[in-house]
Design a protein around this motif. Structure first.
Motif, PDB file in Angstrom:
ATOM      1  N   VAL A 195       0.834  -1.204   0.000  1.00 57.00           N
ATOM      2  CA  VAL A 195       0.000   0.000   0.000  1.00 57.00           C
ATOM      3  C   VAL A 195       0.865   1.249   0.000  1.00 57.00           C
ATOM      4  O   VAL A 195       0.622   2.207  -0.752  1.00 57.00           O
ATOM      5  CB  VAL A 195      -0.942  -0.007   1.223  1.00 57.00           C
ATOM      6  CG1 VAL A 195      -1.667   1.335   1.349  1.00 57.00           C
ATOM      7  CG2 VAL A 195      -1.947  -1.124   1.097  1.00 57.00           C
ATOM      8  N   GLY A 196       1.906   1.279   0.817  1.00 52.75           N
ATOM      9  CA  GLY A 196       2.803   2.436   0.837  1.00 52.75           C
ATOM     10  C   GLY A 196       3.491   2.648  -0.502  1.00 52.75           C
ATOM     11  O   GLY A 196       3.645   3.788  -0.962  1.00 52.75           O
ATOM     12  N   SER A 197       3.891   1.548  -1.145  1.00 52.34           N
ATOM     13  CA  SER A 197       4.511   1.656  -2.461  1.00 52.34           C
ATOM     14  C   SER A 197       3.524   2.172  -3.500  1.00 52.34           C
ATOM     15  O   SER A 197       3.885   2.959  -4.377  1.00 52.34           O
ATOM     16  CB  SER A 197       5.067   0.298  -2.903  1.00 52.34           C
ATOM     17  OG  SER A 197       6.055  -0.158  -1.999  1.00 52.34           O
ATOM     18  N   ASN A 198       2.252   1.745  -3.390  1.00 51.72           N
ATOM     19  CA  ASN A 198       1.236   2.233  -4.320  1.00 51.72           C
ATOM     20  C   ASN A 198       1.015   3.732  -4.166  1.00 51.72           C
ATOM     21  O   ASN A 198       0.880   4.462  -5.166  1.00 51.72           O
ATOM     22  CB  ASN A 198      -0.084   1.483  -4.097  1.00 51.72           C
ATOM     23  CG  ASN A 198       0.035   0.009  -4.430  1.00 51.72           C
ATOM     24  OD1 ASN A 198       0.863  -0.380  -5.253  1.00 51.72           O
ATOM     25  ND2 ASN A 198      -0.775  -0.816  -3.777  1.00 51.72           N
ATOM     26  N   VAL A 199       0.994   4.181  -2.923  1.00 53.94           N
ATOM     27  CA  VAL A 199       0.811   5.616  -2.691  1.00 53.94           C
ATOM     28  C   VAL A 199       2.003   6.394  -3.247  1.00 53.94           C
ATOM     29  O   VAL A 199       1.836   7.443  -3.885  1.00 53.94           O
ATOM     30  CB  VAL A 199       0.630   5.879  -1.179  1.00 53.94           C
ATOM     31  CG1 VAL A 199       0.610   7.387  -0.903  1.00 53.94           C
ATOM     32  CG2 VAL A 199      -0.650   5.238  -0.674  1.00 53.94           C
ATOM     33  N   PHE A 200       3.199   5.884  -3.016  1.00 52.17           N
ATOM     34  CA  PHE A 200       4.388   6.558  -3.537  1.00 52.17           C
ATOM     35  C   PHE A 200       4.379   6.569  -5.063  1.00 52.17           C
ATOM     36  O   PHE A 200       4.720   7.592  -5.699  1.00 52.17           O
ATOM     37  CB  PHE A 200       5.642   5.851  -3.033  1.00 52.17           C
ATOM     38  CG  PHE A 200       6.917   6.429  -3.565  1.00 52.17           C
ATOM     39  CD1 PHE A 200       7.517   7.513  -2.953  1.00 52.17           C
ATOM     40  CD2 PHE A 200       7.530   5.895  -4.711  1.00 52.17           C
ATOM     41  CE1 PHE A 200       8.688   8.057  -3.449  1.00 52.17           C
ATOM     42  CE2 PHE A 200       8.693   6.436  -5.211  1.00 52.17           C
ATOM     43  CZ  PHE A 200       9.273   7.521  -4.579  1.00 52.17           C
ATOM     44  N   PHE A 201       3.981   5.474  -5.673  1.00 49.35           N
ATOM     45  CA  PHE A 201       3.944   5.386  -7.128  1.00 49.35           C
ATOM     46  C   PHE A 201       2.924   6.364  -7.707  1.00 49.35           C
ATOM     47  O   PHE A 201       3.204   7.064  -8.695  1.00 49.35           O
ATOM     48  CB  PHE A 201       3.612   3.949  -7.536  1.00 49.35           C
ATOM     49  CG  PHE A 201       3.621   3.718  -9.016  1.00 49.35           C
ATOM     50  CD1 PHE A 201       4.789   3.838  -9.744  1.00 49.35           C
ATOM     51  CD2 PHE A 201       2.454   3.378  -9.690  1.00 49.35           C
ATOM     52  CE1 PHE A 201       4.808   3.617 -11.118  1.00 49.35           C
ATOM     53  CE2 PHE A 201       2.459   3.154 -11.051  1.00 49.35           C
ATOM     54  CZ  PHE A 201       3.646   3.282 -11.762  1.00 49.35           C
ATOM     55  N   ALA A 202       1.750   6.452  -7.081  1.00 51.61           N
ATOM     56  CA  ALA A 202       0.728   7.392  -7.552  1.00 51.61           C
ATOM     57  C   ALA A 202       1.204   8.840  -7.377  1.00 51.61           C
ATOM     58  O   ALA A 202       1.002   9.683  -8.264  1.00 51.61           O
ATOM     59  CB  ALA A 202      -0.583   7.163  -6.799  1.00 51.61           C
ATOM     60  N   PHE A 203       1.833   9.133  -6.243  1.00 46.23           N
ATOM     61  CA  PHE A 203       2.349  10.482  -6.015  1.00 46.23           C
ATOM     62  C   PHE A 203       3.442  10.826  -7.023  1.00 46.23           C
ATOM     63  O   PHE A 203       3.514  11.957  -7.519  1.00 46.23           O
ATOM     64  CB  PHE A 203       2.880  10.588  -4.582  1.00 46.23           C
ATOM     65  CG  PHE A 203       3.499  11.914  -4.266  1.00 46.23           C
ATOM     66  CD1 PHE A 203       2.696  13.018  -4.016  1.00 46.23           C
ATOM     67  CD2 PHE A 203       4.877  12.060  -4.227  1.00 46.23           C
ATOM     68  CE1 PHE A 203       3.260  14.253  -3.730  1.00 46.23           C
ATOM     69  CE2 PHE A 203       5.451  13.283  -3.949  1.00 46.23           C
ATOM     70  CZ  PHE A 203       4.639  14.393  -3.701  1.00 46.23           C
ATOM     71  N   ALA A 204       4.310   9.858  -7.340  1.00 52.50           N
ATOM     72  CA  ALA A 204       5.370  10.100  -8.318  1.00 52.50           C
ATOM     73  C   ALA A 204       4.798  10.359  -9.706  1.00 52.50           C
ATOM     74  O   ALA A 204       5.288  11.236 -10.435  1.00 52.50           O
ATOM     75  CB  ALA A 204       6.325   8.902  -8.349  1.00 52.50           C
ATOM     76  N   LEU A 205       3.752   9.625 -10.082  1.00 54.19           N
ATOM     77  CA  LEU A 205       3.134   9.862 -11.382  1.00 54.19           C
ATOM     78  C   LEU A 205       2.489  11.242 -11.459  1.00 54.19           C
ATOM     79  O   LEU A 205       2.578  11.929 -12.492  1.00 54.19           O
ATOM     80  CB  LEU A 205       2.088   8.775 -11.665  1.00 54.19           C
ATOM     81  CG  LEU A 205       2.617   7.361 -11.932  1.00 54.19           C
ATOM     82  CD1 LEU A 205       1.461   6.405 -12.184  1.00 54.19           C
ATOM     83  CD2 LEU A 205       3.571   7.351 -13.119  1.00 54.19           C
ATOM     84  N   CYS A 206       1.851  11.667 -10.363  1.00 59.77           N
ATOM     85  CA  CYS A 206       1.270  13.017 -10.347  1.00 59.77           C
ATOM     86  C   CYS A 206       2.357  14.080 -10.448  1.00 59.77           C
ATOM     87  O   CYS A 206       2.192  15.092 -11.155  1.00 59.77           O
ATOM     88  CB  CYS A 206       0.457  13.209  -9.069  1.00 59.77           C
ATOM     89  SG  CYS A 206      -1.032  12.198  -8.977  1.00 59.77           S
ATOM     90  N   THR A 207       3.485  13.854  -9.769  1.00 63.87           N
ATOM     91  CA  THR A 207       4.596  14.813  -9.837  1.00 63.87           C
ATOM     92  C   THR A 207       5.153  14.891 -11.251  1.00 63.87           C
ATOM     93  O   THR A 207       5.451  15.987 -11.770  1.00 63.87           O
ATOM     94  CB  THR A 207       5.696  14.405  -8.854  1.00 63.87           C
ATOM     95  OG1 THR A 207       5.135  14.303  -7.540  1.00 63.87           O
ATOM     96  CG2 THR A 207       6.820  15.421  -8.846  1.00 63.87           C
ATOM     97  N   ILE A 208       5.307  13.738 -11.895  1.00 60.67           N
ATOM     98  CA  ILE A 208       5.799  13.726 -13.278  1.00 60.67           C
ATOM     99  C   ILE A 208       4.844  14.470 -14.193  1.00 60.67           C
ATOM    100  O   ILE A 208       5.270  15.252 -15.064  1.00 60.67           O
ATOM    101  CB  ILE A 208       5.999  12.270 -13.744  1.00 60.67           C
ATOM    102  CG1 ILE A 208       7.195  11.640 -13.026  1.00 60.67           C
ATOM    103  CG2 ILE A 208       6.194  12.200 -15.253  1.00 60.67           C
ATOM    104  CD1 ILE A 208       7.369  10.160 -13.306  1.00 60.67           C
TER     105      ILE A 208
END
Length: 686
Positions: A11-24
């Protein structure tokens, strides 16, 4: 349909991945805003370009996640990881969207924007016809490749077609990526080290100034010639021109953008005759050429602005060495590459720009030199001794010991990928074999934007898979990316050998850039592949004399800063007094360049370069320029001079012996010596 099951542990990795995609996505939007006008650019152009930039950036993020996900144990690694099914779905979405964008959508959109036609149907037909030749060549290669794959592995329609498409796209992308990356691996550290010397950087900019100035003048003249054709069309009120009157009016209105600069040169009149019969094809070609000329002018105006401003800032840094205080001029309309930190005192600003920033550049130049050497070494050694690869030793040094990939190794992996992609993109900017395409701040041409976005997307996946070949064979075969793409690349022996042997040719662009083979080729054949002329000119002509030397560039920049240049810098606060304001006949947007009143006879030398810097006009004489003032002084000198006494009174009379009076009966004076005066109708013999 498929379902994605998310493990609670990730779950933490999913949140980080979603946040990284939004940042990109946010960063890509800022990048688009820098080079495009978002409000004026249609959505059918913005969305594909956004995807073509955001998806490759997500690939740089997805590779480290794939490496950590494939190497995790039962408890899960201390890194960012995702379930295998989710990683596979992400790879499929990214790869096939990138494939469709680079091979179909963006090329068609680029030609659609560049067609010049008004109707969408005509634009689509032109775009399809323009891409038909390229697609026919690709289809021919695909048929030959399909026959080879079918003979090597048997005929399996789905597997053969899929593997062939992926292998051909990878091969073409790898060839381009290796060449551009090899150039960028040398160019990045070399530019940083060279720019650490402020005086040397200023000298190179001055050496590059004449070339930019000449291209700017050519772009202005080309645009003026095309505007002349539009003016001729607008004057026609009968015949076939009447059927396209609205189209012609749109072209004339499009050329009416006001220019805040006051030019000084007169562009040549259009010598192209307008055909008697106006057709839709002719107007489309004229529209296409006019659009390209406008963006070409905007490109070199922007480049010339930044070059002049950067030269001024560097000169200010050099001049501040005596007082130890640095003050920049007012902020220009387009700022230079040097950052402006306003919170610093003049002394701190001097230390920052004279010592700190050059030292930081030198430090990063050395670090990037080591990184480039590691990449080249890894390319050369991976097929012989992959365990000695420098990249592999920094990412998975103890993989056989059973250690999983941690977060720190993921960051190192992302940095390696980012550096390799950056080197390839720097090579795109430096190697000038792409025609007149360029990125211009807030004014990039739509066709150029599509082409650059397509190239960025085309290079990322081959570079990402080439990075995997640096790692141990058993380790990379466990990744989802290898299972998705690698098995099709290695479908035949030819593909396997190409993947391992061809990257060795990275030495060709590396050596060509390192030892200046491009400049030698240009000197030998009269053309070059890489535009590195400003470095070569300074090295080959350190004195700077002659046409195109750094001394000429220095004079051009000085004239521009003083308001006497070809395009006076209005943001400096210096008013150019070369010409009167535009008259009413030019209010429709004619970009014809004016001539000074005292230089009207020199209008034929429109592209002649100045060789000396002008004298700055005093503040009390701001209403007239140097040449006008000189002409007025000469005129006043002659008007106020008194007539000499010997020149006054009766006119000077010749003596009688020198005169030739026909009324006298005798022949006297000097004429007697030569047989007297001639009598009409007779011949006198002496």
């Amino acid at each position: 349909m498929f379902s994605i099951s998310v493990s609670p542990i990730s779950v933490g990795s999913n949140v980080f991945f979603a946040f990284a995609l939004c940042t990109i996505s946010i960063l890509v939007l800022f990048l688009l805003r820098r080079f495009l006008t978002l409000r004026a650019t249609p959505a059918y152009l913005i969305v594909p370009i956004f995807l073509a930039l955001a998806l490759p950036a997500s690939v740089v993020l997805l590779v480290p996640i794939d490496l950590a996900s494939s190497s995790r144990d039962g408890s899960g690694p201390k890194a960012i990881w995702l379930p295998d099914r989710m990683v596979l779905v992400c790879w499929r979405i990214s790869y096939w969207l990138i494939f469709m964008l680079t091979w179909a959508i963006l090329p068609l959109l680029g030609d659609y924007v560049d067609s010049g036609y008004r109707e969408p149907k005509a634009r689509i037909v032109y775009s399809l016809r323009k891409n038909a030749r390229h697609q026919l060549i690709v289809l021919t290669c695909a048929v030959v490749g399909f026959i080879y794959v079918s003979i090597s592995n048997g005929f399996r329609f789905t597997t053969s077609i899929k593997g062939l498409v992926m292998a051909l796209a990878y091969v073409w992308g790898l060839v381009l990526a290796i060449y551009l990356m090899g150039h960028g691996l040398v160019s990045i550290p070399r530019n940083l080290i060279r720019n650490g010397n402020v005086s040397g950087r200023l000298r190179r900019i001055q050496a590059h100034a004449p070339k930019v100035h000449d291209r700017l003048m050519d772009a202005v003249n080309e645009l003026e010639s095309l505007n002349g054709q539009v003016a001729q069309l607008q004057q026609r009120k009968t015949g076939t021109a009447r059927d396209f009157q609205e189209w012609i009016e749109d072209l004339s209105e499009g050329s009416g953008s006001a220019d805040v600069r006051v030019p000084i040169l007169e562009a040549p009149e259009s010598s192209t005759t307008v055909p008697s019969v106006i057709t839709e094809r002719y107007l489309a070609d004229l529209t296409r050429r006019l659009q390209r000329a406008r963006h070409m002018k905007a490109r070199f105006v922007d480049e010339w602005d930044r070059l002049v401003q950067l030269a001024s800032d560097l000169q200010a840094i050099i001049n501040s060495s005596a007082s130890k205080k640095l003050e920049f001029g007012p902020m220009p309309r387009r700022s230079s590459c040097l950052p402006r930190v306003k919170i610093l005192t003049p002394y701190m600003r001097y230390q920052m720009y004279s010592n700190v920033i050059p030292s930081v550049r030198m430090l990063f130049g050395c670090l990037f030199s080591i990184a480039s050497a590691c990449v080249v070494w890894s390319e050369l050694i991976k097929s012989v001794a992959p365990q000695l690869s420098a990249v592999s030793l920094t990412v998975v040094p103890n993989w056989k010991a059973g250690k999983t990939l941690g977060f720190g190794k993921q960051v190192i992996t992302a940095l390696w990928l980012l550096y390799m992609c950056s080197a390839a993109l720097v090579g795109v900017n430096d190697v000038k074999v792409w025609g007149n395409r360029a990125l211009v701040r807030r004014n990039t041409y739509g066709e150029s934007a599509c082409w650059y976005a397509s190239l960025v997307a085309r290079l990322t996946v081959p570079i990402a898979y080439n990075f995997l070949t640096f790692l141990p064979k058993d380790f990379r075969r466990e990744t989802i990316f290898y299972d998705f793409l690698g098995q099709f690349i290695n479908l035949t022996y030819l593909g396997t050998g190409f993947d391992y042997i061809f990257p060795i040719f990275i030495l060709l662009p590396v050596c060509a850039t390192l030892f200046n083979l491009y400049g030698r080729i240009k000197k030998l054949f009269g053309f070059g592949l890489a535009e590195d002329d400003e470095f070569n000119d300074v090295e080959n002509n350190p004195a700077g004399y002659g046409m195109g030397g750094w001394r000429e560039g220095r004079d051009l920049i000085e004239r521009e800063l003083n308001g006497f240049g070809s395009l006076a810098v209005s943001s400096r606060g210096t008013h150019s007094t070369w010409a009167a304001d535009r008259d009413e006949s030019d209010s429709r947007g004619s970009s014809r360049l004016r001539v000074p009143a005292a230089e009207g006879s020199r209008s034929s030398a429109a592209t002649q370069r100045p060789v000396t810097a002008p004298t700055v006009v005093d503040s009390e004489e701001e209403e007239e320029n140097f040449f006008q003032s000189f002409a007025h002084r000469v005129r006043n000198t002659f008007e106020t001079t008194n007539t000499p006494q010997w020149f006054q009174g009766e006119p000077f009379r010749l003596p009688r012996w020198m005169s030739n009076d026909n009324n006298t009966t005798e022949e006297g004076g000097v004429t007697r010596m030569f047989g007297g005066s001639a009598v009409p109708g007779r011949v006198r013999l002496g």
